[in-house]
Design an enzyme around this catalytic site. Structure first.
Site, PDB file in Angstrom:
ATOM      1  N   LYS A 147       0.833  -1.213   0.000  1.00 57.33           N
ATOM      2  CA  LYS A 147       0.000   0.000   0.000  1.00 57.33           C
ATOM      3  C   LYS A 147       0.867   1.263   0.000  1.00 57.33           C
ATOM      4  O   LYS A 147       0.645   2.202  -0.772  1.00 57.33           O
ATOM      5  CB  LYS A 147      -0.927  -0.018   1.226  1.00 57.33           C
ATOM      6  CG  LYS A 147      -1.669   1.265   1.472  1.00 57.33           C
ATOM      7  CD  LYS A 147      -2.706   1.524   0.411  1.00 57.33           C
ATOM      8  CE  LYS A 147      -3.199   2.948   0.449  1.00 57.33           C
ATOM      9  NZ  LYS A 147      -4.179   3.248  -0.559  1.00 57.33           N
ATOM     10  N   CYS A 154      -3.591  11.035   1.000  1.00 59.66           N
ATOM     11  CA  CYS A 154      -2.879   9.762   0.792  1.00 59.66           C
ATOM     12  C   CYS A 154      -1.457   9.987   0.291  1.00 59.66           C
ATOM     13  O   CYS A 154      -0.502   9.754   1.012  1.00 59.66           O
ATOM     14  CB  CYS A 154      -3.642   8.899  -0.205  1.00 59.66           C
ATOM     15  SG  CYS A 154      -5.353   8.675   0.264  1.00 59.66           S
TER      16      CYS A 154
END
Ligand code: SAJ
Length: 448
Positions: A220, A274
């Protein structure tokens, strides 16, 4: 593992950008797991969000989301509240912001994950599976989640399953990507991985890869860091092209015609919750091993300064006037302004151009999120000495240059995303400056 039965109930903690769509998808598709519906309990500590959801008001703007949330609630398979309830599976989808200490690289702030875990521990029973979806530093499942489960008196892997299963959807296409993206499941052992896979398979059409938790956590972070480093490269090349008086857009377009090159787009900086945050989780934990990642972050964070310098040049010696800012969202066509470079640029302009009037417009961000927002674009452009596009919203691509020319004081526009076409703006009498083009806005790549 004491219970391999198909899960019949899921408790999703955190009803934000990821938790709400995920809870709704399980509620509307869960019957595919075993033929009977999966009951979903959605939890959010913000009682206002729960009250609004109960009235059918969805607090997140995302194409297709409202329909699925309403279908989930109407079906009776999704109920919501401020506290977890006993369930077969617990999914944690709370934010992991970054924490900054002066003079140190930012680190992951795991407070929300910890308190979400604390809230589910009293409801855990043998056979339950705990899944973490929140973006987390590598090692979080092993060092934070598993010890908390042990402390609650369970043996992870035997009594309770644990998995890390990162969300990977892009805001703006969340509902589509939740279904079609490949999924990574990092579980502590295979039977639990299979249980998680069975559950996600109810709505995921992409491939599902099984691995260990630390690998899944790293995957991720690496995805988002790859993008940050690539954008930083594009931004560095953009600033070089400014000096060389050539267009970075032409350079990137032609370089990307090479079969093994894929350079991202330069821009005013990297925003959102993010890509501008996650690389710090690697730098924060491994400060001496991540010089490239840190430099990329700093390069992207410096772009607002470069944009302000260009604005200064464009305004020449003017000491007063009006600047029209178009866009404060962190990227095109979303209503989210978290970590938006546009906000940083506006703050810098407010300091450096005190004697100028700043008018700010965004067609997507609600005024309640940013009180200085003006909703009438004509009003924002009227009397302006310069218009600056800071977010590449589709709405701005369609501005009629003649309408802008009729109300602006000076026909000068600065496009930081290369969304405006010189062949429309130059004939209307505008000087169009595009970020990274060294001033040659009317040059075009010839394909023949
Ligand atoms: N940006 C550029 N140049 C580009 C692309 C983006 O400057 O070529 C800027 C955007 O303007 C924006 C920022 O980067 O300010 C981030 O935008 P984005 O669209 O690249 O990504 P996010 O933050 O909206 O979503 C990302 C996605 N990650 C990847 O594509 C690897 C998404 O799939 C993740 O699920 C999401 O982060 C997340 O939640 O981690």
């Amino acid at each position: 593992m004491s219970n391999q039965a198909a899960p019949k109930s899921v408790c999703v903690v955190g009803l934000g950008y990821i938790g709400l769509p995920t809870a709704s998808m399980f509620a509307t598709n869960g019957y595919r797991v075993s033929g009977s519906p999966v009951h979903v309990h959605g939890v959010d500590i913000n009682s206002k969000i729960i009250e609004r959801l109960k009235k059918g008001i969805v607090h997140i703007k995302e194409p297709g989301l409202e329909t699925v949330v309403k279908a989930a609630i109407t079906s009776g398979n999704l109920d919501i509240g401020t506290k977890p309830v006993p369930s077969d599976v617990f999914i944690i989808a709370v934010p992991t912001p970054h924490h900054e200490e002066p003079g140190q690289a930012p680190t992951a702030d795991m407070r929300f994950v910890k308190s979400a875990m604390e809230s589910i521990l009293p409801h855990l029973r043998k056979g339950n599976l705990v899944i973490l979806e929140s973006t987390s530093p590598p090692g979080t499942t092993e060092k934070l989640i598993i010890p908390m489960i042990k402390e609650a008196g369970f043996e992870p892997g035997k009594d309770i399953g644990v998995a890390y299963c990162p969300e990977r959807v892009i805001p703006g296409k969340t509902m589509k990507e939740l279904i079609s993206n490949d999924r990574i499941i990092g579980a502590i052992s295979e039977p639990w991985a299979e249980m998680a896979k069975q559950l996600y398979r109810s709505f995921v059409s992409g491939e599902i890869f099984l691995t260990d938790p630390t690998t899944a956590e790293m995957v991720k972070l690496v995805e988002n860091t790859y993008r940050d480093v690539n954008i930083a490269f594009a931004n560095e090349i953009a600033m070089l092209c400014e000096k060389l008086k050539i267009s970075v857009w032409d350079v990137v377009q032609m370089a990307n015609r090479h079969p093994r090159v894929n350079i991202h787009n330069p821009g005013p900086g990297v925003g959102g919750h993010c890509i501008s945050v996650d690389p710090w989780f690697l730098v924060g934990d491994f400060p001496n091993d991540t010089p490239l990642v840190r430099t990329a972050r700093e390069t992207n964070d410096n772009m607002p300064n470069n944009v302000v310098k260009i604005i200064k040049n464009l305004l020449g010696g003017k000491t007063s006037g009006k600047i029209a800012i178009l866009g404060i969202a962190y990227k095109a066509n979303v209503d989210d302004k978290r970590q938006s470079p546009a906000v940083t640029i506006i703050e810098k302009l407010e300091k450096e151009f005190k004697s100028f009037e700043l008018a700010v417009h965004d067609p997507h961000v609600p005024q309640e999120f940013y009180p200085k927002l003006e909703t009438d674009i004509k009003k924002v452009l009227t009397g302006a000495d310069l218009a600056v596009i800071l977010t590449g919203h589709d709405a701005y691509k369609n501005i009629d240059p003649n309408d802008a020319a009729a109300v602006m004081k000076t026909r000068l526009i600065f496009d930081t995303h290369n969304i405006l076409k010189a062949q429309r703006w130059v004939p209307a009498g505008f000087t169009l400056k595009t970020l990274g083009n060294g001033g040659h806005s009317d040059k075009k790549v010839k394909t023949k």
